[in-house]
Design a protein around this motif. Structure first.
Motif, PDB file in Angstrom:
ATOM      1  N   CYS A  12      -8.069 -16.034  -9.274  1.00 54.65           N
ATOM      2  CA  CYS A  12      -6.863 -15.310 -10.140  1.00 54.65           C
ATOM      3  C   CYS A  12      -5.558 -15.217  -9.117  1.00 54.65           C
ATOM      4  O   CYS A  12      -5.384 -15.497  -7.705  1.00 54.65           O
ATOM      5  CB  CYS A  12      -6.766 -14.152 -10.693  1.00 54.65           C
ATOM      6  SG  CYS A  12      -7.277 -13.255  -8.801  1.00 54.65           S
ATOM      7  N   GLY A  14      -3.983 -12.952  -7.795  1.00 55.37           N
ATOM      8  CA  GLY A  14      -4.399 -11.736  -6.434  1.00 55.37           C
ATOM      9  C   GLY A  14      -4.710 -12.595  -5.123  1.00 55.37           C
ATOM     10  O   GLY A  14      -4.686 -11.781  -3.847  1.00 55.37           O
ATOM     11  N   CYS A  98      -3.765  -7.177  -4.239  1.00 55.75           N
ATOM     12  CA  CYS A  98      -3.061  -7.493  -5.125  1.00 55.75           C
ATOM     13  C   CYS A  98      -1.959  -6.406  -5.252  1.00 55.75           C
ATOM     14  O   CYS A  98      -2.108  -5.563  -5.487  1.00 55.75           O
ATOM     15  CB  CYS A  98      -4.200  -7.991  -6.103  1.00 55.75           C
ATOM     16  SG  CYS A  98      -3.157  -8.649  -7.573  1.00 55.75           S
ATOM     17  N   THR A 166      -9.456  -2.961 -11.805  1.00 54.49           N
ATOM     18  CA  THR A 166      -9.105  -4.064 -12.260  1.00 54.49           C
ATOM     19  C   THR A 166      -9.838  -5.195 -12.742  1.00 54.49           C
ATOM     20  O   THR A 166      -8.905  -6.138 -13.576  1.00 54.49           O
ATOM     21  CB  THR A 166      -8.098  -4.767 -11.700  1.00 54.49           C
ATOM     22  OG1 THR A 166      -8.894  -5.650 -10.435  1.00 54.49           O
ATOM     23  CG2 THR A 166      -6.443  -4.367 -11.002  1.00 54.49           C
ATOM     24  N   CYS A 194      -6.839  -5.657 -14.748  1.00 54.28           N
ATOM     25  CA  CYS A 194      -5.217  -6.975 -14.680  1.00 54.28           C
ATOM     26  C   CYS A 194      -5.415  -7.718 -16.112  1.00 54.28           C
ATOM     27  O   CYS A 194      -7.275  -8.278 -16.001  1.00 54.28           O
ATOM     28  CB  CYS A 194      -5.597  -7.535 -13.398  1.00 54.28           C
ATOM     29  SG  CYS A 194      -6.016  -9.306 -13.110  1.00 54.28           S
ATOM     30  N   THR A 197      -7.984 -10.728 -15.458  1.00 51.80           N
ATOM     31  CA  THR A 197      -9.527 -10.438 -16.109  1.00 51.80           C
ATOM     32  C   THR A 197      -9.753 -10.669 -17.633  1.00 51.80           C
ATOM     33  O   THR A 197     -10.302 -11.035 -18.028  1.00 51.80           O
ATOM     34  CB  THR A 197      -9.585  -8.864 -15.299  1.00 51.80           C
ATOM     35  OG1 THR A 197      -9.133  -9.440 -13.837  1.00 51.80           O
ATOM     36  CG2 THR A 197     -11.119  -8.710 -15.149  1.00 51.80           C
TER      37      THR A 197
HETATM   38 FE1  F3S Z   1      -7.059 -10.739  -9.380  1.00 50.90          FE
HETATM   39 FE2  F3S Z   1      -5.408  -9.477  -8.936  1.00 50.90          FE
HETATM   40 FE3  F3S Z   1      -5.922  -9.469 -10.607  1.00 50.90          FE
HETATM   41  S1  F3S Z   1      -6.953 -10.014  -7.767  1.00 50.90           S
HETATM   42  S2  F3S Z   1      -8.533 -10.071 -11.119  1.00 50.90           S
HETATM   43  S3  F3S Z   1      -4.876 -10.494 -10.526  1.00 50.90           S
HETATM   44  S4  F3S Z   1      -6.277  -7.326  -9.983  1.00 50.90           S
END
Ligand code: F3S
Length: 283
Positions: A12, A14, A98, A166, A194, A197
């Protein structure tokens, strides 16, 4: 045989950002580089970074022993005490938390200072939840199951601020919040799952529904991969959890017409590709 690979499979935003930051630091070289916990739940990537001189600190105690170098905080984030300790030890900080997790830190910090009791819907032993708790003034209540939600009671007059880990399952979050809110407490609910996800979970469910067999790729300890597996298994009985291609034996998959593939947020692209090619050629 048809093979459907989820578009949302793999790193992802993050995780990619965090991994890139570590490689960037490793490239610069110089002072020792540490990550506070493995940068992602993927043994292969962690090993590659180790070969480039990046060491993993497992806990606070190990951090207390350091007197020089750079400490990188991974996407899960950490509590305020770890930032303080890094500063006290005179270490350089690279914060790869993130931004979606940082947002939760700011919410719980603000709301707990405003006197609200923080309720985190998530897994109490997950490092992200540990970190979130570390920004609450008077600690937090963590709820992961229906049973815990039913047992939960607030003090008279207490106001609640409910947030989520998240990577929690969206439907499960809504269900637990409903159980808590039915008790009539004054609650602010912030769905902090998030979108990466959520999109990944929705796409996985959609593919699993139409596939005869489903492969979920991800690290053994990756909570978001475990959730993906649960979701797919509900829609497709023949769902398999693998870490890499090595786990996929020639007879693992039954003879089927359509195989779906998805992967957790810490699965590198090349592993997904390898599995995809193997499934296309061997089954
Ligand atoms: Fe990835 Fe950040 Fe979402 S690490 S799963 S984008 S909270």
């Amino acid at each position: 045989m048809e093979v459907i690979v989820a578009k949302t499979a793999g790193f992802c935003f993050g995780v990619k950002r965090a991994v890139d930051k570590v490689y960037e630091q490793a490239k610069k070289g110089g002072a020792p580089i540490y990550t506070y916990g493995p940068i992602i739940h993927n043994e292969e990537v962690v090993k590659d970074l180790q070969e480039k001189g990046v060491r993993v600190i497992e806990n606070r105690h190990e951090l207390e022993e350091l007197s020089e170098g750079t400490v990188i905080i991974r996407s899960h984030g950490v509590g305020r005490d770890i930032y303080r300790l890094i500063e006290e030890r005179g270490l350089k900080l690279v914060d790869a938390t993130c931004p979606f997790v940082l947002k939760i830190h700011r919410i719980v910090e603000r709301e707990s200072v405003n006197g609200k009791r923080i309720v985190i819907i998530g897994n109490d032993s997950h490092p992200e939840v540990e970190g979130i708790k570390g920004w609450c003034r008077d600690g937090a209540t963590v709820i992961e199951t229906e049973e815990k939600a039913r047992e939960f009671t607030a003090e008279p007059g207490e106001k609640l601020c409910i947030v989520s880990q998240t990577t929690f399952n969206n439907n499960k979050f809504k269900n637990l919040v409903e159980i808590i809110c039915k008790k009539g407490y004054d609650s602010d609910v912030m769905n902090t799952i998030c979108s990466a996800t959520d999109e990944r979970q929705q796409e996985a469910a959609r593919i699993a529904k139409q596939a005869d067999a489903m492969i979920v790729i991800g690290g053994r300890h990756s909570s978001n991969t475990q959730k993906l597996f649960e979701i797919c298994k509900k829609e497709c009985e023949n769902t398999y959890y693998i870490q890499t291609l090595v786990d996929l034996e020639p007879n693992t998959l039954p003879p089927v017409d359509c195989v779906g593939i998805t992967a957790g947020a810490s699965t590198p692209n090349h592993i997904i590709k390898e599995v995809q090619i193997y499934v296309r050629n061997e089954f």
